[in-house]
Design a protein around this motif. Structure first.
Motif, short mmCIF file in Angstrom:
data_model
loop_
_atom_site.label_atom_id
_atom_site.label_comp_id
_atom_site.label_asym_id
_atom_site.label_seq_id
_atom_site.Cartn_x
_atom_site.Cartn_y
_atom_site.Cartn_z
N ARG A 1 0.83 -1.20 0.00
CA ARG A 1 0.00 0.00 0.00
C ARG A 1 0.87 1.26 0.00
O ARG A 1 0.57 2.23 -0.71
N ARG A 2 1.94 1.23 0.77
CA ARG A 2 2.83 2.39 0.78
C ARG A 2 3.42 2.65 -0.60
O ARG A 2 3.48 3.79 -1.06
N ARG A 3 3.88 1.56 -1.24
CA ARG A 3 4.46 1.73 -2.57
C ARG A 3 3.42 2.22 -3.56
O ARG A 3 3.72 3.03 -4.45
N TYR A 4 2.18 1.74 -3.43
CA TYR A 4 1.11 2.17 -4.32
C TYR A 4 0.82 3.66 -4.13
O TYR A 4 0.71 4.41 -5.11
N VAL A 5 0.71 4.07 -2.88
CA VAL A 5 0.45 5.50 -2.60
C VAL A 5 1.61 6.36 -3.10
O VAL A 5 1.39 7.42 -3.70
N GLN A 6 2.85 5.88 -2.88
CA GLN A 6 4.00 6.64 -3.36
C GLN A 6 4.02 6.72 -4.88
O GLN A 6 4.38 7.76 -5.45
N ALA A 7 3.63 5.62 -5.54
CA ALA A 7 3.56 5.64 -7.00
C ALA A 7 2.52 6.65 -7.47
O ALA A 7 2.74 7.37 -8.46
N LEU A 8 1.38 6.71 -6.78
CA LEU A 8 0.36 7.70 -7.14
C LEU A 8 0.88 9.12 -6.94
O LEU A 8 0.65 10.00 -7.79
N LEU A 9 1.59 9.34 -5.84
CA LEU A 9 2.14 10.67 -5.59
C LEU A 9 3.19 11.04 -6.64
O LEU A 9 3.21 12.18 -7.14
N ASP A 10 4.04 10.07 -6.98
CA ASP A 10 5.06 10.33 -8.01
C ASP A 10 4.41 10.62 -9.36
O ASP A 10 4.86 11.52 -10.09
N ARG A 11 3.35 9.86 -9.67
CA ARG A 11 2.67 10.08 -10.94
C ARG A 11 2.00 11.45 -10.96
O ARG A 11 2.05 12.17 -11.97
N ALA A 12 1.38 11.83 -9.84
CA ALA A 12 0.76 13.15 -9.77
C ALA A 12 1.80 14.25 -9.93
O ALA A 12 1.57 15.24 -10.64
N ALA A 13 2.96 14.07 -9.28
CA ALA A 13 4.02 15.07 -9.41
C ALA A 13 4.54 15.13 -10.84
O ALA A 13 4.80 16.21 -11.39
N ARG A 14 4.68 13.94 -11.47
CA ARG A 14 5.15 13.92 -12.85
C ARG A 14 4.15 14.58 -13.80
O ARG A 14 4.52 15.35 -14.69
#
Length: 382
Positions: free
Chosen positions: A152-165
């Motif tokens: 879940r942490r990695r998923y949330v971080q991936a979403l945050l990274d994608r939003a930042a990108r």
């Protein structure tokens, strides 16, 4: 809307030290309670209490050094005859939650091997079944929960990274769009100001030269220069209006453009084949290309006897050729900057076209090829 689980996670995220203190206290008291349960009240020794306390305190660093905490916990559990199951469960969870699944698997196998060997040494094979049951359930539950949290942490971080990108890409697209718009405005200003001023200067020079010999022709040239100035002002207002409200620019009139250059002294012959394209954007590009090429001929061609403007709309791609027989093949030192040719190439490229410009055995030629377009491409130029 925040759910109950989300509220709990947010609370513990804000109070990490409180959560750590509760975990340390719980594991210490669990180890102490197990010792009392197995040995009876008042039978606990200081050695077991000290090991229990050390293992419980080591859990403070379970996130930053999960391997070290697991090693301390496994050693403490082995030294206390399996009384620190709760601390072992927390250590396994921390390893799975903060490291990769491969590391969690390695930690599981290594821990079970050490503790299993200690159990067989202490209780013989009779205690192995109990060990496998209790420690197996503990390890499986701890690792599964920890791995789920890590995922879940990695998923949330991936979403945050994608939003930042996406935010960065959107910002970059905005900058590119602004740069394209500035380039388009610069090209339009070049078309309006430089071209019209060139013709107006030539008309004024011609009017001055024939003022005494041919007053009627001089008057006509002055009148045309005034009309051209008014047209340039209207073009400027239209451009400013586009910047203000986003309304589309309209194509110019080729016949009027050709007549203006004729009055300025350029012997232009216009030849056209096929119907004009229905696309206003493509019409505007053709107009600007002809305007730029004729302006260059007016500037640089030395005493041309014919400037041929051929527009072939019947072929695919559309072919535009502006050829003069003047002797000049190089830009005048005072005005040549090649910005006009750059703008011409970029306008043609917008519609997938190509531009060839260069000297001929006699004179200069500009040849442009533009594929036939659909109406949808008008939006790109507006």
């Amino acid at each position: 809307m925040e759910t109950g689980a989300g509220t709990i996670r947010a609370f513990w995220a804000r109070h990490r030290r409180l959560g750590t203190a509760l975990i340390v206290a719980f594991c210490f008291l669990t180890g102490l309670g197990t010792d009392v349960l197995l040995r009876g009240p008042g039978q606990s020794d200081w050695w077991h209490l000290t090991v229990d306390a050390v293992v419980a305190v080591s859990l403070i660093w379970r996130r930053s050094w999960p391997w070290g905490v697991l090693a301390v916990t496994v050693a403490g559990d082995a030294l206390t005859d399996g009384m620190l199951v709760a601390a072992f469960a927390v250590a396994m969870y921390s390893l799975a939650a903060n490291r990769t699944l491969n590391e969690a698997t390695a930690g599981t196998l290594g821990s079970l091997a050490v503790l299993g060997a200690e159990t067989v040494h202490r209780s013989g094979r009779d205690g192995l079944g109990t060990f496998i049951f209790f420690y197996g359930v503990t390890v499986v539950a701890s690792v599964l929960i920890g791995a789920t949290v890590a995922t879940r942490r990695r998923y949330v971080q991936a979403l945050l990274d994608r939003a930042a990108r996406l935010a960065r890409e959107k910002e970059q697209e905005g900058l590119l769009a602004a740069a394209r718009e500035r380039a388009r405005i610069a090209h339009d200003l070049h078309d309006i100001v430089a071209h019209n001023l060139t013709v107006m200067v030539r008309l004024a020079d011609g009017a001055t030269a024939v003022a005494d010999a041919d007053p009627q022709r001089s008057r006509k040239a002055v009148e045309r220069a005034a009309e051209l100035g008014r047209e340039a002002m209207k073009d400027m207002r239209r451009l400013l209006g586009v910047l203000h409200d986003g309304s589309p620019d309209v194509p110019g009139d080729l016949e009027t453009l050709i007549e203006t250059f004729r009055i300025a002294g350029l012997p232009v012959t216009l030849r056209g084949r096929g119907p004009e394209p229905a696309s206003p954007g493509l019409q505007r590009v053709v107009f600007r290309i002809v305007q730029e090429a004729l302006t260059n001929a007016l500037r640089y061609a030395e005493h041309p006897t014919e400037v041929l403007a051929e527009l072939d709309y019947s072929s695919d791609p559309i072919r535009i050729a502006i050829v003069d027989d003047g002797r000049g093949t190089a830009p005048a030192p005072s005005v040549g900057s090649e910005q006009g040719l750059i703008a011409l190439r970029e306008r043609a490229a917008l519609y997938g076209g190509t531009v060839e410009a260069g000297p001929q055995p006699v004179g200069w030629a500009v040849r442009v090829s533009i594929p036939h377009q659909t109406e949808d491409l008008d939006e790109l130029d507006e």
